[in-house]
Every structure is written in C-alpha cells, then in structure tokens.
Design a protein around this motif. Structure first.
Motif, PDB file in Angstrom:
ATOM      1  N   LEU A  19     -69.447  46.734  67.642  1.00 23.98           N
ATOM      2  CA  LEU A  19     -68.646  47.893  68.154  1.00 23.98           C
ATOM      3  C   LEU A  19     -67.224  47.488  68.955  1.00 23.98           C
ATOM      4  CD1 LEU A  19     -68.836  50.849  69.228  1.00 23.98           C
ATOM      5  CD2 LEU A  19     -69.752  49.989  71.391  1.00 23.98           C
ATOM      6  N   LEU A  20     -66.342  48.227  68.604  1.00 24.43           N
ATOM      7  CA  LEU A  20     -65.072  48.176  69.160  1.00 24.43           C
ATOM      8  C   LEU A  20     -65.147  48.490  70.669  1.00 24.43           C
ATOM      9  CD1 LEU A  20     -61.900  47.309  68.953  1.00 24.43           C
ATOM     10  CD2 LEU A  20     -61.822  49.904  67.997  1.00 24.43           C
ATOM     11  N   VAL A  21     -64.601  47.862  71.571  1.00 23.02           N
ATOM     12  CA  VAL A  21     -64.446  48.326  72.881  1.00 23.02           C
ATOM     13  C   VAL A  21     -62.945  47.730  73.684  1.00 23.02           C
ATOM     14  CG1 VAL A  21     -66.940  48.382  73.406  1.00 23.02           C
ATOM     15  CG2 VAL A  21     -65.769  46.147  73.864  1.00 23.02           C
ATOM     16  N   ASP A  29     -62.515  53.736  86.538  1.00 25.82           N
ATOM     17  CA  ASP A  29     -62.953  52.480  86.047  1.00 25.82           C
ATOM     18  C   ASP A  29     -62.111  51.442  85.490  1.00 25.82           C
ATOM     19  OD1 ASP A  29     -65.653  53.587  86.679  1.00 25.82           O
ATOM     20  OD2 ASP A  29     -65.370  54.847  84.959  1.00 25.82           O
ATOM     21  N   ALA A  30     -61.095  51.171  86.084  1.00 21.77           N
ATOM     22  CA  ALA A  30     -60.217  50.322  85.744  1.00 21.77           C
ATOM     23  C   ALA A  30     -60.986  49.013  85.631  1.00 21.77           C
ATOM     24  CB  ALA A  30     -58.798  50.104  86.409  1.00 21.77           C
ATOM     25  N   GLY A  31     -60.794  48.062  84.445  1.00 20.75           N
ATOM     26  CA  GLY A  31     -61.319  46.616  84.573  1.00 20.75           C
ATOM     27  C   GLY A  31     -62.759  46.878  83.863  1.00 20.75           C
ATOM     28  N   ALA A  32     -63.264  47.951  83.847  1.00 15.88           N
ATOM     29  CA  ALA A  32     -64.548  48.100  82.859  1.00 15.88           C
ATOM     30  C   ALA A  32     -64.245  48.147  81.509  1.00 15.88           C
ATOM     31  CB  ALA A  32     -65.411  49.244  83.540  1.00 15.88           C
ATOM     32  N   TRP A  33     -65.246  47.960  80.449  1.00 13.72           N
ATOM     33  CA  TRP A  33     -65.051  48.131  79.301  1.00 13.72           C
ATOM     34  C   TRP A  33     -65.653  49.390  78.760  1.00 13.72           C
ATOM     35  CZ3 TRP A  33     -63.140  44.147  76.040  1.00 13.72           C
ATOM     36  CH2 TRP A  33     -62.854  43.345  76.557  1.00 13.72           C
ATOM     37  N   SER A  34     -65.144  49.880  77.738  1.00 11.52           N
ATOM     38  CA  SER A  34     -65.581  51.188  77.149  1.00 11.52           C
ATOM     39  C   SER A  34     -65.152  51.323  75.637  1.00 11.52           C
ATOM     40  CB  SER A  34     -64.866  52.514  77.766  1.00 11.52           C
ATOM     41  OG  SER A  34     -65.774  53.597  77.652  1.00 11.52           O
ATOM     42  N   ASP A 109     -70.986  42.296  69.810  1.00 13.68           N
ATOM     43  CA  ASP A 109     -72.391  42.511  69.127  1.00 13.68           C
ATOM     44  C   ASP A 109     -73.234  43.036  70.517  1.00 13.68           C
ATOM     45  OD1 ASP A 109     -72.733  40.509  70.757  1.00 13.68           O
ATOM     46  OD2 ASP A 109     -72.995  38.827  69.169  1.00 13.68           O
ATOM     47  N   ARG A 110     -74.273  43.411  70.084  1.00  9.17           N
ATOM     48  CA  ARG A 110     -75.134  44.099  71.108  1.00  9.17           C
ATOM     49  C   ARG A 110     -75.238  43.143  72.272  1.00  9.17           C
ATOM     50  NH1 ARG A 110     -80.190  47.806  70.067  1.00  9.17           N
ATOM     51  NH2 ARG A 110     -79.046  48.106  67.974  1.00  9.17           N
ATOM     52  N   ALA A 111     -75.721  41.909  72.175  1.00  9.27           N
ATOM     53  CA  ALA A 111     -75.785  41.051  73.149  1.00  9.27           C
ATOM     54  C   ALA A 111     -74.580  40.859  74.249  1.00  9.27           C
ATOM     55  CB  ALA A 111     -76.257  39.598  72.819  1.00  9.27           C
ATOM     56  N   THR A 112     -73.516  40.783  73.580  1.00 12.25           N
ATOM     57  CA  THR A 112     -72.313  40.751  74.291  1.00 12.25           C
ATOM     58  C   THR A 112     -72.026  42.189  75.070  1.00 12.25           C
ATOM     59  OG1 THR A 112     -71.178  39.240  72.790  1.00 12.25           O
ATOM     60  CG2 THR A 112     -69.650  40.317  74.242  1.00 12.25           C
ATOM     61  N   LEU A 113     -72.188  43.193  74.260  1.00 18.29           N
ATOM     62  CA  LEU A 113     -72.268  44.649  75.112  1.00 18.29           C
ATOM     63  C   LEU A 113     -72.584  44.424  76.402  1.00 18.29           C
ATOM     64  CD1 LEU A 113     -70.858  47.456  75.114  1.00 18.29           C
ATOM     65  CD2 LEU A 113     -72.485  48.102  73.716  1.00 18.29           C
ATOM     66  N   GLY A 114     -74.242  44.096  75.985  1.00 14.96           N
ATOM     67  CA  GLY A 114     -74.987  44.155  77.455  1.00 14.96           C
ATOM     68  C   GLY A 114     -74.658  43.229  78.620  1.00 14.96           C
ATOM     69  N   GLY A 128     -78.573  56.413  73.465  1.00  9.17           N
ATOM     70  CA  GLY A 128     -79.352  57.542  73.105  1.00  9.17           C
ATOM     71  C   GLY A 128     -78.763  58.478  71.853  1.00  9.17           C
ATOM     72  N   TRP A 129     -77.496  57.940  71.559  1.00  6.57           N
ATOM     73  CA  TRP A 129     -77.209  58.613  70.473  1.00  6.57           C
ATOM     74  C   TRP A 129     -77.557  57.555  69.028  1.00  6.57           C
ATOM     75  CZ3 TRP A 129     -71.600  59.421  72.665  1.00  6.57           C
ATOM     76  CH2 TRP A 129     -71.637  60.433  73.405  1.00  6.57           C
ATOM     77  N   GLY A 130     -78.227  56.459  69.182  1.00  5.50           N
ATOM     78  CA  GLY A 130     -78.324  55.546  68.275  1.00  5.50           C
ATOM     79  C   GLY A 130     -77.222  55.067  67.537  1.00  5.50           C
ATOM     80  N   LEU A 131     -76.036  54.605  68.657  1.00  2.00           N
ATOM     81  CA  LEU A 131     -74.953  53.703  68.129  1.00  2.00           C
ATOM     82  C   LEU A 131     -74.676  52.819  68.908  1.00  2.00           C
ATOM     83  CD1 LEU A 131     -72.933  57.229  67.907  1.00  2.00           C
ATOM     84  CD2 LEU A 131     -73.742  55.806  65.952  1.00  2.00           C
ATOM     85  N   LEU A 132     -75.633  51.918  69.181  1.00  3.83           N
ATOM     86  CA  LEU A 132     -75.360  50.496  69.642  1.00  3.83           C
ATOM     87  C   LEU A 132     -75.118  49.648  68.662  1.00  3.83           C
ATOM     88  CD1 LEU A 132     -78.233  50.241  72.376  1.00  3.83           C
ATOM     89  CD2 LEU A 132     -75.609  50.244  72.646  1.00  3.83           C
ATOM     90  N   PRO A 133     -74.381  48.395  68.989  1.00  4.36           N
ATOM     91  CA  PRO A 133     -74.014  47.667  67.876  1.00  4.36           C
ATOM     92  C   PRO A 133     -75.319  47.302  67.028  1.00  4.36           C
ATOM     93  CG  PRO A 133     -72.830  46.833  69.717  1.00  4.36           C
ATOM     94  CD  PRO A 133     -73.809  48.075  69.962  1.00  4.36           C
TER      95      PRO A 133
END
Length: 135
Positions: A19-21, A29-34, A109-114, A128-133
């Motif tokens: 996933l692109l973040v 939320d400055a400094g947070a990833w999205s 990847d999923r682990a890094t996103l977490g 919830g949307w089924g769109l995790l890496p």
C-alpha cells in the motif's frame, strides 16, 4: 451536515500488493501516516482531484478507479468528508518520492503498516473495506 470540506484519498497498491502511504506534513495528524490525498479544488471532480493529490504528494501517476468508501475526519472545524478511491499506478514499479504536504512516502506491507503511527481509524477502515496490503 454543513461545514464539510470535500476531500479525496488514493488507495494505491504496487505490483507486490503493498500500500502507498505518506507521512503527513500538516495537521490534522501531522507526522502520522495515511494514504495520499487532500482537498478537492473548485471545479474538480473526484477522479481529477485524487490523480492530482497522489502526484503532488508522491510523484506517482495513477488512474482513478472506483470509490472504496467515505469517512468523516473531524478536525474541530471544519470536518473533512474524504472519498477514498482505489487507484492504479501507471507504472507499478515506480518509487514514490515525498512531495507537497508529505515528509515521506513509501509502499508498505501489512506488517509495516501495522507498526506505523497512522491517522486515527486508517487501518480499521481499510480492513473493513478489504483493502489492507496483500502481503
């Protein structure tokens, strides 16, 4: 609801299913990833807005696809109504480079996103949307 600001987000995956973040440079939320995104400009449709925002924040060119869902992001005042679109990169092997409104950009990847400090509700919403890496 009045006082809503129209915004878009781009949900983009690379060839490996990452996933692109971006790390947000500004509040909320400055400094947070999205996922990359931002305000819809006057006269823009959602597809044009998300293509522009992804390019500005990551340097990547995408084709806007279907709507994944909508979220309301309270930032005291105003409230941002974000329409997230699933987008396809025109070059699935391109590497993102942080640009306007982002201090960093990456495919994760999923682990890094977490493990990242993400914007509130991002991971649960994507799940919830089924769109995790995928990886």
């Amino acid at each position: 609801m009045t006082g809503l600001v129209a915004c878009v987000g781009g949900i983009v995956f690379d060839r490996r299913g990452r996933l692109l973040v971006v790390r947000r440079a500004n509040d909320p939320d400055a400094g947070a990833w999205s996922v990359p995104g931002g305000r819809v400009e006057a006269g823009e449709d959602l597809a044009a807005a998300v293509v522009r925002e992804v390019a500005e924040e990551t340097g990547l060119t995408v084709v806007a696809g279907p709507e994944a869902g909508r979220v309301l992001v309270p930032a005291h005042a105003p409230v941002y109504e974000v329409v997230d679109l699933v987008c396809t990169p025109t070059d699935p092997d391109a590497h993102p480079v942080a640009g306007d409104d982002a201090t960093d950009a990456a495919f994760v990847d999923r682990a890094t996103l977490g493990s990242l400090r993400c914007t509130p509700g991002l991971v649960a919403t994507l799940d919830g949307w089924g769109l995790l890496p995928r990886c």
